[in-house]
Design an enzyme around this catalytic site. Structure first.
Site, PDB file in Angstrom:
ATOM      1  N   ARG A  96       0.843  -1.198   0.000  1.00 15.97           N
ATOM      2  CA  ARG A  96       0.000   0.000   0.000  1.00 15.97           C
ATOM      3  C   ARG A  96       0.871   1.238   0.000  1.00 15.97           C
ATOM      4  O   ARG A  96       2.013   1.214   0.399  1.00 15.97           O
ATOM      5  CB  ARG A  96      -0.896   0.008   1.245  1.00 15.97           C
ATOM      6  CG  ARG A  96      -2.015  -1.008   1.200  1.00 15.97           C
ATOM      7  CD  ARG A  96      -2.881  -0.923   2.453  1.00 15.97           C
ATOM      8  NE  ARG A  96      -3.611   0.331   2.512  1.00 15.97           N
ATOM      9  CZ  ARG A  96      -3.562   1.179   3.543  1.00 15.97           C
ATOM     10  NH1 ARG A  96      -2.831   0.918   4.598  1.00 15.97           N
ATOM     11  NH2 ARG A  96      -4.253   2.303   3.523  1.00 15.97           N
ATOM     12  N   LYS A 109       3.591  -6.674  12.163  1.00 17.05           N
ATOM     13  CA  LYS A 109       2.785  -7.009  10.975  1.00 17.05           C
ATOM     14  C   LYS A 109       3.167  -8.387  10.434  1.00 17.05           C
ATOM     15  O   LYS A 109       4.341  -8.676  10.220  1.00 17.05           O
ATOM     16  CB  LYS A 109       3.020  -5.932   9.910  1.00 17.05           C
ATOM     17  CG  LYS A 109       2.219  -6.109   8.653  1.00 17.05           C
ATOM     18  CD  LYS A 109       2.096  -4.800   7.917  1.00 17.05           C
ATOM     19  CE  LYS A 109       1.571  -4.968   6.518  1.00 17.05           C
ATOM     20  NZ  LYS A 109       1.194  -3.710   5.901  1.00 17.05           N
ATOM     21  N   ARG A 140      -2.011   5.402  12.890  1.00 21.48           N
ATOM     22  CA  ARG A 140      -0.883   5.108  13.798  1.00 21.48           C
ATOM     23  C   ARG A 140      -1.306   5.430  15.214  1.00 21.48           C
ATOM     24  O   ARG A 140      -2.008   6.424  15.431  1.00 21.48           O
ATOM     25  CB  ARG A 140       0.295   6.023  13.434  1.00 21.48           C
ATOM     26  CG  ARG A 140       1.518   5.269  13.058  1.00 21.48           C
ATOM     27  CD  ARG A 140       2.614   6.143  12.604  1.00 21.48           C
ATOM     28  NE  ARG A 140       2.813   7.308  13.466  1.00 21.48           N
ATOM     29  CZ  ARG A 140       3.782   8.194  13.286  1.00 21.48           C
ATOM     30  NH1 ARG A 140       4.600   8.053  12.253  1.00 21.48           N
ATOM     31  NH2 ARG A 140       3.937   9.202  14.075  1.00 21.48           N
TER      32      ARG A 140
HETATM   33  C1  BTN Z   1       0.498  -3.804   2.371  1.00 21.97           C
HETATM   34  O1  BTN Z   1       1.218  -2.842   2.115  1.00 21.97           O
HETATM   35  O2  BTN Z   1       0.228  -4.093   3.543  1.00 21.97           O
HETATM   36  C2  BTN Z   1      -0.079  -4.634   1.267  1.00 21.97           C
HETATM   37  C3  BTN Z   1       0.859  -5.724   0.830  1.00 21.97           C
HETATM   38  C4  BTN Z   1       0.291  -6.599  -0.274  1.00 21.97           C
HETATM   39  C5  BTN Z   1       1.321  -7.565  -0.818  1.00 21.97           C
HETATM   40  C6  BTN Z   1       0.716  -8.547  -1.774  1.00 21.97           C
HETATM   41  S1  BTN Z   1       1.809  -9.875  -2.156  1.00 21.97           S
HETATM   42  C7  BTN Z   1       0.736 -10.429  -3.407  1.00 21.97           C
HETATM   43  C8  BTN Z   1       0.204  -9.201  -4.101  1.00 21.97           C
HETATM   44  N1  BTN Z   1       1.100  -8.782  -5.160  1.00 21.97           N
HETATM   45  C9  BTN Z   1       1.682  -7.611  -4.892  1.00 21.97           C
HETATM   46  O3  BTN Z   1       2.495  -7.036  -5.628  1.00 21.97           O
HETATM   47  N2  BTN Z   1       1.223  -7.133  -3.725  1.00 21.97           N
HETATM   48  C10 BTN Z   1       0.258  -8.025  -3.111  1.00 21.97           C
END
Ligand code: BTN
Length: 338
Positions: A133, A198, A333
């Site tokens: 994100r 996380k 946060r």
């Molecule tokens: C976050 O920032 O918390 C979201 C992370 C999401 C990661 C997943 S891994 C599978 C899919 N492909 C990506 O490039 N991102 C999501």
């Protein structure tokens, strides 16, 4: 870091040739070059060359000991395309497992653009440009974690989209708990945390117009067997299932648990909207009642977390007044978190 064109060429070579060798080595035992060559029908020097590619491309460490042969430093449990295709048949989600891709979300969007019909699930052993994100990178080492992207078609308009990422969080939490992590919880909008660290994240990406034809990629990353990362690669506190549970986890099982719960939760969401899941979500929200700061663009907003509303927006009490906020770029946060 390799340039994209080089990665792509190397990945094709890997997809075609290296998988059988990796499957033989995944048990973490010693295998002689001769035995590997005989098994694969190639010469010992070809085995040697393939080992070099595995190390260079996938970052694997392979012990080479004269008289004993080759051994993966860390045994692996690889994703099993056949098993996953069979277990997902009843869900109606065709599954593809890739060895390496830039991002499973990006690849799903490309496949959609090329005309592939939803729903379908794409998994990868490794992402070379995994996305998180708010423009962050998602660390995605080979064969350690879950990189999961499901494409769904939206025919129910905004109602089917409102709160969807929180619904995915509920399914993920259930799967993680089913594996034995009883103290996992949710952080708005869609992180799964254990002990303030996380363990999983969700990135939804939309294509099209919700009022007309629209698709959503449900992208999910779970830290499964990851134990270490390069210094500064991850800026947030993180953990993994194997760190919490003290054992290696079979990612095939996690994928199966998660898909099963995801389909069940999405069915409720589709029928009744997020309102039907609002209370369950709140009951699992780790920060309920805490003071927090919401970052939305340049203006931070401080307030007490009251919960979520029936669309999945976060409710904050700000200066005595309750206000709701939503949007993919928002982040929360704890106020005492420095
Ligand atoms: C976050 O920032 O918390 C979201 C992370 C999401 C990661 C997943 S891994 C599978 C899919 N492909 C990506 O490039 N991102 C999501």
């Amino acid at each position: 870091m390799l340039r994209p064109a080089v990665i792509m060429r190397a990945s094709i070579v890997f997809e075609q040739n290296m998988q059988p060798l990796l499957r033989l080595l995944q048990d973490g035992r010693f295998h002689s070059g001769q035995a590997l060559g005989a098994e694969l029908g190639i010469s010992r020097s070809a085995v040697w060359k393939q080992l070099q590619v595995l190390e260079a491309e996938l970052g694997l460490t392979i012990h080479k000991v004269r008289g004993r042969g080759y051994q993966l430093q860390n045994p692996l449990i690889l994703l099993d395309q056949q098993r996953l295709s069979t277990s997902h048949a009843s869900l109606g989600w065709p599954v593809t497992v890739l060895q390496s891709v830039d991002s499973t979300n990006a690849e799903v969007l490309r496949l959609l653009g090329a005309g592939k019909q939803a729903p379908f699930l794409l998994l990868a052993e490794q992402q070379t440009a995994g996305r998180g994100r708010r423009g962050r990178a998602w660390v995605s080492p080979f064969a350690e974690n879950m990189y999961y992207s499901l494409l769904i078609r939206i025919d129910g308009g905004m109602r089917q989209i409102e709160g969807l990422s929180l619904v995915v969080g509920l399914a993920l939490l259930k799967a993680i708990k089913e594996l034995g992590v009883s103290d996992a919880g949710l952080k708005w909008p869609n992180d799964v945390l254990v002990d303030g660290q996380k363990i999983a994240g969700i990135l939804l990406e939309m294509s099209g117009d919700p009022g007309d034809e629209c698709h959503v990629v449900i992208g999910v990353g779970v830290n499964v067997n990851m134990k270490v990362v390069e210094v500064d690669a991850i800026t947030q506190a993180w953990t993994s299932l194997s760190r919490v549970l003290g054992k290696a986890i079979d990612r095939n099982q996690l994928v199966e648990f998660f898909s099963k719960h995801l389909q069940a939760y999405m069915a409720v969401h589709m029928r009744e909207g997020f309102a039907a899941l609002q209370h369950e979500w709140q009951a699992n929200h780790l920060w309920q009642g805490r003071m927090a700061t919401l970052t939305a663009g340049k203006t931070p907003i401080k307030g007490e977390i009251m919960g979520v509303d029936c669309t999945g927006a976060i409710r904050l009490k700000v200066d005595g007044q309750e206000r709701s906020f939503s949007g993919g770029e928002l982040s929360l946060r704890l106020s005492d978190d420095t």
